[in-house]
Design a protein around this motif. Sequence first.
Motif, mmCIF file in Angstrom:
data_model
loop_
_atom_site.group_PDB
_atom_site.id
_atom_site.type_symbol
_atom_site.label_atom_id
_atom_site.label_comp_id
_atom_site.label_asym_id
_atom_site.label_seq_id
_atom_site.Cartn_x
_atom_site.Cartn_y
_atom_site.Cartn_z
ATOM 1 N N SER A 106 -1.349 -1.466 12.338
ATOM 2 C CA SER A 106 -1.879 -1.305 11.376
ATOM 3 C C SER A 106 -3.066 -1.960 10.794
ATOM 4 O O SER A 106 -4.446 -1.840 10.436
ATOM 5 N N CYS A 107 -2.749 -3.254 10.920
ATOM 6 C CA CYS A 107 -3.732 -4.454 10.360
ATOM 7 C C CYS A 107 -4.629 -5.116 11.439
ATOM 8 O O CYS A 107 -5.419 -5.792 11.152
ATOM 9 N N ASN A 108 -4.216 -4.307 12.703
ATOM 10 C CA ASN A 108 -4.744 -4.867 13.874
ATOM 11 C C ASN A 108 -4.682 -6.413 14.193
ATOM 12 O O ASN A 108 -5.389 -7.015 15.034
ATOM 13 N N LYS A 161 2.631 -9.168 9.591
ATOM 14 C CA LYS A 161 1.642 -9.004 8.522
ATOM 15 C C LYS A 161 1.909 -7.602 7.721
ATOM 16 O O LYS A 161 1.826 -7.351 6.709
ATOM 17 N N CYS A 162 1.855 -6.525 8.599
ATOM 18 C CA CYS A 162 1.704 -4.990 8.193
ATOM 19 C C CYS A 162 2.967 -4.386 8.240
ATOM 20 O O CYS A 162 3.016 -3.231 7.753
#
Length: 186
Positions: free
Chosen positions: A8-10, A77-78
């Motif tokens: 989702s956060c790439n 991270k996500c």
Amino acid sequence: MNLEGGCSCNAIRYRLTESPLIVHACHCRDCQRVTGSGFVINIWIEREFVERTGAMPKSVTLKGGTGQDHDAFFCDKCGTYVWSRYHIAPGDALFVRAGTLDNPDAVKPDVHIFTRSKLPWLRLPEGALAFETAYSIENVWPAESKARLRRQMVAAASFRARNRGKESISPETSRRFRTSRLSTRR
Ligand SMILES: [Zn+2]
Ligand SMILES: [Zn+2]
């Protein structure tokens, strides 16, 4: 085939450089829980054909629908789960979550598994190949995918054999090396 996707956060991006061996929709309780949804769509593909860029996924070992463990890989991270590695699956393969593709409509399930726990309101497409639990690769996979799996298992076996050979030499060699270093220090 060239399928791209990411979390989702790439932070994690990936590209599949081969077509899937097979695409599963898994309706087991574990996949429902870990996705927070009705089922997971997994692209079964050799690990060598998953080109990752960006961050390295973290992993957690979970119990799979078959009762055997799988490692689920997610973005640090996500938290998006990008793929799994099932210990029971033959060969060196990843199960890439089709929902993380940039175009998830690029693939559709070849087979629905663990439909014994399929949510009762969900109706599978007419004529969809479906199994109450797992299935036999021999009976289900297309010939081309079976050939790919065989090739990879042969390669993996010879890789292991080569490494075993190294291991039997290496401790001896390294012990000699250590001994010689010790003796030169004295
Ligand atoms: Zn992310
Ligand atoms: Zn499952």
